[in-house]
Design a protein around this motif. Structure first.
Motif, short mmCIF file in Angstrom:
data_model
loop_
_atom_site.label_atom_id
_atom_site.label_comp_id
_atom_site.label_asym_id
_atom_site.label_seq_id
_atom_site.Cartn_x
_atom_site.Cartn_y
_atom_site.Cartn_z
N ALA A 190 55.45 50.34 21.42
CA ALA A 190 56.39 50.43 21.51
C ALA A 190 57.39 49.54 20.80
O ALA A 190 57.93 49.98 20.01
N LEU A 191 56.57 49.16 19.51
CA LEU A 191 57.16 48.75 17.90
C LEU A 191 57.27 50.26 17.10
O LEU A 191 58.78 50.11 16.71
N ARG A 192 56.90 51.05 17.14
CA ARG A 192 56.89 52.08 16.86
C ARG A 192 58.15 53.29 16.89
O ARG A 192 58.61 53.82 16.33
N ARG A 193 58.56 52.67 17.58
CA ARG A 193 59.94 53.61 18.41
C ARG A 193 61.13 53.18 17.77
O ARG A 193 62.08 53.72 17.81
N PHE A 194 61.57 52.08 17.56
CA PHE A 194 62.51 51.57 16.49
C PHE A 194 62.11 50.80 15.09
O PHE A 194 62.90 50.93 14.74
N ALA A 195 60.71 50.15 14.74
CA ALA A 195 60.44 49.70 13.06
C ALA A 195 60.52 50.73 12.47
O ALA A 195 59.30 52.35 13.01
N GLU A 196 60.38 50.40 11.66
CA GLU A 196 60.21 51.75 9.82
C GLU A 196 59.09 51.32 9.48
O GLU A 196 58.44 53.17 9.29
N ARG A 197 58.52 50.70 9.51
CA ARG A 197 56.98 50.54 9.22
C ARG A 197 56.18 49.74 9.97
O ARG A 197 57.03 48.72 10.78
N VAL A 198 54.89 50.73 10.62
CA VAL A 198 54.49 49.52 11.00
C VAL A 198 53.00 49.11 10.79
O VAL A 198 52.15 50.81 10.62
N VAL A 199 52.34 48.09 10.77
CA VAL A 199 51.48 48.08 10.28
C VAL A 199 50.24 47.36 11.28
O VAL A 199 51.05 45.79 11.68
N GLU A 200 48.43 47.94 11.55
CA GLU A 200 48.04 47.74 12.53
C GLU A 200 46.90 46.98 12.11
O GLU A 200 45.93 47.37 11.46
N LEU A 201 47.32 45.03 12.26
CA LEU A 201 45.76 44.43 12.42
C LEU A 201 45.21 44.54 13.29
O LEU A 201 45.11 45.33 14.34
N PRO A 202 43.79 43.78 13.27
CA PRO A 202 43.25 43.97 13.88
C PRO A 202 43.13 43.59 15.11
O PRO A 202 43.81 42.35 15.00
N THR A 203 42.23 43.75 15.99
CA THR A 203 43.14 42.37 17.81
C THR A 203 41.97 41.69 18.16
O THR A 203 40.46 41.65 17.67
N VAL A 204 42.82 40.28 17.88
CA VAL A 204 42.56 38.83 18.17
C VAL A 204 43.55 37.89 19.23
O VAL A 204 43.86 38.84 19.83
N ASP A 205 42.20 37.64 19.04
CA ASP A 205 42.56 35.99 20.03
C ASP A 205 44.21 35.71 20.10
O ASP A 205 44.65 35.41 18.75
N ALA B 25 57.06 45.20 10.88
CA ALA B 25 55.83 45.07 11.66
C ALA B 25 54.69 44.84 11.93
O ALA B 25 53.87 46.21 11.19
N PHE B 26 54.18 44.46 11.68
CA PHE B 26 52.44 43.42 11.69
C PHE B 26 52.19 43.07 13.75
O PHE B 26 52.81 42.36 13.55
N THR B 27 52.05 43.83 13.56
CA THR B 27 51.24 43.94 15.10
C THR B 27 49.37 44.61 15.70
O THR B 27 48.82 44.16 14.11
N ASP B 28 49.08 44.57 16.58
CA ASP B 28 47.72 45.67 16.93
C ASP B 28 48.25 46.44 17.58
O ASP B 28 48.97 47.49 18.55
N ALA B 29 46.65 47.27 17.98
CA ALA B 29 46.49 48.80 18.69
C ALA B 29 47.81 49.18 19.63
O ALA B 29 48.50 49.46 20.48
N ALA B 30 47.55 47.47 20.46
CA ALA B 30 48.35 47.39 22.00
C ALA B 30 49.95 47.14 21.28
O ALA B 30 50.73 47.58 22.46
#
Length: 607
Positions: free
Chosen positions: A552-567, A543-548
């Motif tokens: 939630a995604l880390r509970r079931f995703a194998e990998r979470v890549v956190e990107l900058p938070t943007v509009d 999953a590619f997501t942001d800090a917020a």
């Protein structure tokens, strides 16, 4: 994109700078200039238009001196006039600049309050005036330069010379490439090694955030924290095709790293960063009364058109059709009287686009092309042409041109919405502010290459890959899948996440990576729910997501890549970058021909 050259030499600088600028002409420009140190003071020559105009000025008013800087400018802030041509500065300092200084309006107000009198409309002069103030307060050039760098935000490359320091040149980069050339008792700086090829074969490259001090004895490098640093020197070939890669393995890798400057230069062509207003581009129709818009393109550009459809309909409430160019002409749709069409292309020479353009013109539609090549066939044959400022894109797989195209379409969506009264002035300012922050976020993403590469190792062995997203990120999921197919020859498909249960879920098992674009926002919970369904069936969620969104995604995703938070409005532009980076790293691991994938060409000029 603008071109920068500089020399601390043993020969007359002006002729060498002019020749180096000629090697940067491929970037596109509308004015040029040179500044040298003559008997310790700064002199400059500038001219609007082609380099031959500058050469004529130099013939009429020669420049002495062996230390100097030169620049070719593509106007992004301020008209393409001699007054706005680089170098800019004062009696104490002269500066050339590629990119954007995002906070120039705030800094300009501060400097003017302190008595500074600006001569140009450019953001570049802000940096020059900051340097001048620091020098006036007694700082040495190195301290003045480092202090000024700490005040500016954006994606840029900079070079400066200083009165009274005839054997010194300072330069810095943040999101824009810059090469240092090593000669015998002389040193050089250039936007790329192509410009320096006739001068030296020994090249070092500034890392992100670096700055350097060049003298006739060598170069001192400093990192973003002002700590002394070492940068390797390598011997290059003289071929432009080779040296143009810099220290990158492939043109695609280099072009990925040019996302920040391509986005920034393009945005500055359409947005006044001080007022947060999108300028009205030259269009053959009035957006306020336009009944319908048709978007058409091929390949990745078609995915840009699909994102733009979301923006145009949601923001400007403008009914918008979106067609692959090769299908549009044969589908023969009824065209709305008084309607308009936009065709999107990097090269402006794709045969299917040109055929669709002819059909649309024959059907009475006003036509606009969005291209990266101003003299292209599409630009010439349309009623109007809008330009991206991405510079040449050598790799077959489109990267920086894609995000530059998205940037233009985002600007148009804001402009159309304002014209149609669907957003107010405050909302326009908020959305343009979000857009102007993207180059800096993109530059930060370049620092995450190692993390993306580690994800690639988990994808490279797959036979099938699914990309999922919702809303305006759905076309970016398709872009990720397209890039993976193009570069690594792995079968991949991009789907709207809500469609997964209507067929694709049958493919999911532990051997199928599921790559999700899932930033926080209005569609986050629904997308996350779809991903949980895939995880429950053994899907390997990346999953590619942001800090917020990450917890939630880390509970079931194998990998979470956190990107900058943007509009959410600009999320498609930013999320395009990591999916392209992922495809690149997978292809490198698989050993495919990254820059020239099998069976593909940069511009498809036959139907």
């Amino acid at each position: 994109m603008c071109g920068i050259v500089g020399v601390v030499g043993t020969q007359e600088a002006a002729p060498r700078l002019l020749e180096a600028l000629r090697r940067l002409e491929y970037r596109g420009y509308d004015s040029a200039g040179i500044a040298t140190l003559v008997d310790g003071h700064i002199e400059r020559r500038r001219a609007e238009g082609k380099l031959n105009n500058l050469a004529t000025v130099l013939d009429r008013e020669p420049l002495d001196g062996t230390t100097g800087i030169g620049h070719t400018r593509w106007a992004t802030h301020g008209a393409p006039t001699e007054r706005n041509a680089h170098p800019h500065g004062t009696a104490r300092v002269s500066v050339v600049h590629n990119g954007i200084i995002e906070n120039h309006a705030e800094l300009r107000a501060e400097l003017e309050a302190g008595g500074a009198v600006f001569e140009t409309e450019t953001d570049t002069e802000t940096f020059a005036r900051l340097l001048d103030r620091n020098l006036a307060e007694g700082m040495e050039p190195e301290a003045a330069f480092a202090a000024a760098l700490r005040r500016v935000h954006g994606a840029f490359a900079l070079a400066a010379v200083f009165a009274g320091h005839p054997r010194k040149l300072l330069a810095a980069r943040q999101g824009a490439p810059l090469a240092v050339g090593f000669g015998e008792g002389e040193m050089f700086i250039g936007s790329d090694a192509l410009a320096l090829a006739p001068l030296t074969r020994r090249i070092a490259y500034l890392n992100e955030g670096d700055w350097t001090v060049l003298t006739d004895t060598g170069a001192q490098f400093f990192d973003a924290a002002d700590r002394p640093a070492e940068r390797p020197v390598r011997v290059t070939a003289f071929s432009g095709a080779v040296v143009g890669k810099g220290n990158y393995r492939h043109f695609m890798e280099k072009e990925l790293h040019e996302h920040p400057i391509a986005i920034g230069d393009t945005l500055q062509q359409y947005i006044d960063a001080g007022t947060r207003v999108v300028g009205r581009p030259p269009l053959p129709f009035d957006p306020a009364t336009l009944p319908r818009l048709t978007l058409s393109a091929c390949g990745s550009a078609f995915l840009v058109a699909q994102v733009a459809r979301y923006w145009m309909e949601a923001l400007a409430r403008l009914p918008t059709d979106c067609d692959v160019a090769s299908e549009l002409r044969y589908r023969d749709p009824p065209l709305t009287p008084g309607g308009a069409a936009m065709l999107i292309s990097q090269s402006g020479e794709t045969a299917d686009n040109l055929a669709a353009l002819a059909m649309l013109r024959a059907g009475g539609q006003s036509t606009v092309s969005l291209v990266n090549v101003p003299e292209s066939s599409m630009a010439r044959q349309s009623d109007a042409a809008l330009l991206t400022v991405a510079g040449p894109e050598i790799s077959v797989a489109s990267t920086k041109a894609f995000t530059a195209q998205l940037s233009v379409m985002a600007c148009l969506a804001i402009n159309f919405a304002r014209a149609r009264g669907t957003i107010d002035e405050a909302e326009e300012a908020r959305l343009t502010a979000a857009l102007l922050e993207v180059p800096e976020h993109a530059a930060r993403l370049m620092e995450r290459g190692g993390e993306i590469e580690s994800v690639a190792a988990e994808v490279a062995g797959a036979r099938d890959v699914l990309y999922l997203a919702r809303g305006s990120l759905f076309p970016i999921a398709m872009e990720g899948a397209l890039k993976l197919k193009e570069l690594s020859y792995i079968h991949a498909e991009g789907y709207a996440a809500g469609e997964m249960k209507h067929g694709p879920i049958a493919l999911i098992d532990p051997s199928v990576p599921v790559i999700a674009l899932c930033p926080s926002g209005p569609l986050f919970e629904k997308t996350a729910s779809n991903l949980q369904e895939a995880a429950a069936r053994g899907g390997r969620i990346i999953a590619f997501t942001d800090a917020a969104g990450a917890p939630a995604l880390r509970r079931f995703a194998e990998r979470v890549v956190e990107l900058p938070t943007v509009d959410p409005f600009v999320a498609p532009i930013l999320h395009a970058i990591p999916v392209q980076m992922l495809a690149y790293h997978v292809a490198v691991l698989k050993g495919t021909d990254v820059d020239q994938p099998r069976n593909l060409a940069k511009a498809v000029t036959v139907e």
